[in-house]
Design an enzyme around this catalytic site. Structure first.
Site, mmCIF file in Angstrom:
data_model
loop_
_atom_site.group_PDB
_atom_site.id
_atom_site.type_symbol
_atom_site.label_atom_id
_atom_site.label_comp_id
_atom_site.label_asym_id
_atom_site.label_seq_id
_atom_site.Cartn_x
_atom_site.Cartn_y
_atom_site.Cartn_z
ATOM 1 N N ASN A 110 80.854 -3.537 -31.207
ATOM 2 C CA ASN A 110 81.403 -4.220 -30.733
ATOM 3 C C ASN A 110 81.326 -5.840 -31.245
ATOM 4 O O ASN A 110 79.938 -5.979 -31.519
ATOM 5 C CB ASN A 110 81.131 -4.175 -28.969
ATOM 6 C CG ASN A 110 79.912 -4.840 -28.593
ATOM 7 O OD1 ASN A 110 80.054 -6.161 -28.201
ATOM 8 N ND2 ASN A 110 78.966 -4.271 -28.684
ATOM 9 N N PHE A 114 79.846 -12.181 -25.307
ATOM 10 C CA PHE A 114 79.485 -12.383 -23.710
ATOM 11 C C PHE A 114 80.815 -12.882 -23.082
ATOM 12 O O PHE A 114 80.774 -13.774 -22.537
ATOM 13 C CB PHE A 114 78.460 -13.685 -23.942
ATOM 14 C CG PHE A 114 77.160 -13.156 -24.265
ATOM 15 C CD1 PHE A 114 76.655 -11.896 -24.440
ATOM 16 C CD2 PHE A 114 76.027 -14.216 -24.557
ATOM 17 C CE1 PHE A 114 75.373 -11.497 -24.810
ATOM 18 C CE2 PHE A 114 74.976 -13.673 -25.040
ATOM 19 C CZ PHE A 114 74.219 -12.489 -25.030
ATOM 20 N N SER A 174 71.630 -10.047 -28.651
ATOM 21 C CA SER A 174 72.945 -9.660 -28.702
ATOM 22 C C SER A 174 73.277 -10.263 -30.621
ATOM 23 O O SER A 174 73.060 -11.264 -30.608
ATOM 24 C CB SER A 174 74.065 -10.183 -27.865
ATOM 25 O OG SER A 174 75.454 -10.110 -28.542
ATOM 26 N N ASN A 176 76.279 -10.870 -31.351
ATOM 27 C CA ASN A 176 77.700 -11.253 -31.398
ATOM 28 C C ASN A 176 77.680 -12.919 -30.790
ATOM 29 O O ASN A 176 78.739 -13.330 -30.617
ATOM 30 C CB ASN A 176 78.640 -10.538 -30.607
ATOM 31 C CG ASN A 176 78.619 -8.996 -31.019
ATOM 32 O OD1 ASN A 176 78.641 -9.004 -32.284
ATOM 33 N ND2 ASN A 176 78.327 -8.280 -30.156
ATOM 34 N N THR A 177 76.557 -13.595 -30.759
ATOM 35 C CA THR A 177 76.613 -15.148 -30.212
ATOM 36 C C THR A 177 75.455 -15.649 -31.531
ATOM 37 O O THR A 177 74.695 -15.211 -31.642
ATOM 38 C CB THR A 177 75.844 -15.155 -28.984
ATOM 39 O OG1 THR A 177 76.769 -14.678 -28.114
ATOM 40 C CG2 THR A 177 75.580 -16.628 -28.972
ATOM 41 N N LYS A 216 65.071 -8.397 -23.361
ATOM 42 C CA LYS A 216 65.818 -7.348 -24.185
ATOM 43 C C LYS A 216 65.820 -7.755 -25.738
ATOM 44 O O LYS A 216 66.300 -8.979 -25.973
ATOM 45 C CB LYS A 216 67.179 -7.278 -23.565
ATOM 46 C CG LYS A 216 68.065 -6.307 -24.262
ATOM 47 C CD LYS A 216 69.221 -5.768 -23.538
ATOM 48 C CE LYS A 216 69.954 -4.542 -24.190
ATOM 49 N NZ LYS A 216 71.230 -4.171 -23.254
ATOM 50 N N ASN A 245 69.048 -3.335 -27.845
ATOM 51 C CA ASN A 245 70.298 -3.810 -27.836
ATOM 52 C C ASN A 245 71.008 -2.890 -29.040
ATOM 53 O O ASN A 245 70.485 -2.108 -29.786
ATOM 54 C CB ASN A 245 70.438 -5.197 -28.273
ATOM 55 C CG ASN A 245 71.670 -6.023 -27.529
ATOM 56 O OD1 ASN A 245 72.808 -5.285 -27.538
ATOM 57 N ND2 ASN A 245 71.485 -7.066 -26.779
#
Length: 344
Positions: A110, A114, A174, A176-177, A216, A245
């Site tokens: 994915n 966010f 994450s 993805n940021t 996390k 994660n």
């Protein structure tokens, strides 16, 4: 059995649309009062971070980003629910498509970014829900907030989540940021935790009660990073650590369809690496920090491996998509059996 019949239909749909439909169907079943007849709750009482959990199997953040489905998800038997990741302001996330199944590996990639309705929307949902168990609120930063100002976003969410959360998770892992994972290292981590912890202490005084703080982290950490993060957790008296994660590694999916998509990989291929990182943190921290194991848990046996590696509790996400809600009870029972065997 019901999920086994439903899964082929869902897996023929676009993954993000299937995710939304599954949650909608789950909510309808909850409102029709049939979920409780199918999925009971096994008791395996667990005390962590000063909180009492009915069992040590929780829902990981990401599945219910906005807290829209807390009551329905709770009926699947989870011992705790974590919602988010949530940011100060609503944001749409990355461009679609951004969610990919890799069926041959029981995995998902994915790059959601966010996507959420913002902290105020989530808090209202938490306030409305009837679930009496522990709810964790997972907080992050907006994509357009410079990483140098990330602490402002985390503090903003912390202040609004504090009176409504059982615990609060600071998500710096994450992939993805942009640049978010830079916050896991060196002075950036120290400064971030210093700012968050100072405000956290003030909030505890203002409200007259203490809400545990959890960090996390990613599975893609070098041993020196594990050492450094461990020391920071102790120095700032952080209550818990979620390991881990999603991963940037493509080991196990490199030759499969969509295995080269950008984003974070979750599911079976991440199981070994996330458990290794969990074990490294356990070796460093012992019982000084609550450890929550997540990543690649698709059976009771995998849940037990996390406990053996040092986890006090676990969380599920991708395994639910491939195995269905029955995975919750399988994990609770396997962990209970493990503890019984250890005592016997």
């Amino acid at each position: 059995m019901s999920y086994a019949l439903l899964r082929p239909f869902l897996f023929n749909m676009d993954p993000e649309h299937a995710h939304e439909m599954t949650l909608s169907l789950l909510d309808k079943a909850h409102k029709a009062r049939v979920l409780g007849l199918v999925y009971g709750q096994s008791m395996q009482p667990t005390d962590c971070m000063g909180l009492q959990f009915s069992n040590p199997v929780g829902l990981a953040a990401g599945l219910d980003k906005n807290g829209d489905y807390i009551d329905a998800l709770a009926e699947l038997g989870f011992g705790f629910i974590e919602v988010g990741t949530v940011t100060p302001r609503p944001q749409v996330g990355n461009d679609k498509p951004r969610l990919f199944r890799i069926k041959q590996a029981d995995a998902i990639i994915n790059r959601m970014g966010f996507n959420n309705q913002g902290i105020d929307y989530l808090v209202e949902n938490v306030k409305r829900c009837k679930y009496k168990g522990n709810i964790g609120i997972n907080i992050g930063k907006n994509a357009d907030t410079p990483v140098e100002q990330a602490a402002d976003d985390y503090v903003y969410c912390l202040e609004r989540a504090y009176p409504h959360a059982s615990y609060i998770t600071v998500n710096i892992s994450s992939p993805n940021t942009k640049n978010l994972r830079d916050l896991q290292s060196g002075d950036a981590l120290t400064q971030l935790l210093d700012t968050i912890k100072n405000r956290h202490s003030q909030l505890a005084t203002e409200y007259g009660f203490y809400v545990p703080l959890v960090l996390k982290v990613a599975p893609d950490l070098e041993p020196m990073q594990v050492d450094y993060i461990s020391q920071q957790l102790l120095d700032f008296e952080i209550d818990g650590l979620i390991a881990t994660n999603t991963t940037l590694s493509r080991v196990g999916v490199e030759d499969l369809q969509d295995g080269d998509q950008m984003g974070g990989l979750s599911g079976r291929p991440v199981s070994h690496i996330s458990t290794q990182i969990l074990q490294q943190f356990s070796d460093q921290l012992g019982d000084k920090v609550t450890l929550i194991g997540v990543g690649g848990i698709d059976s009771g046996a995998k849940a037990v491996k996390k406990i053996e590696a040092g986890a006090d509790m676990i969380q599920l996400y991708t395994g639910l998509i491939y195995r269905g809600p029955g995975l919750v009870q399988s994990c609770i029972q396997a962990i209970g059996g493990y503890y019984d065997a250890m005592e016997g």
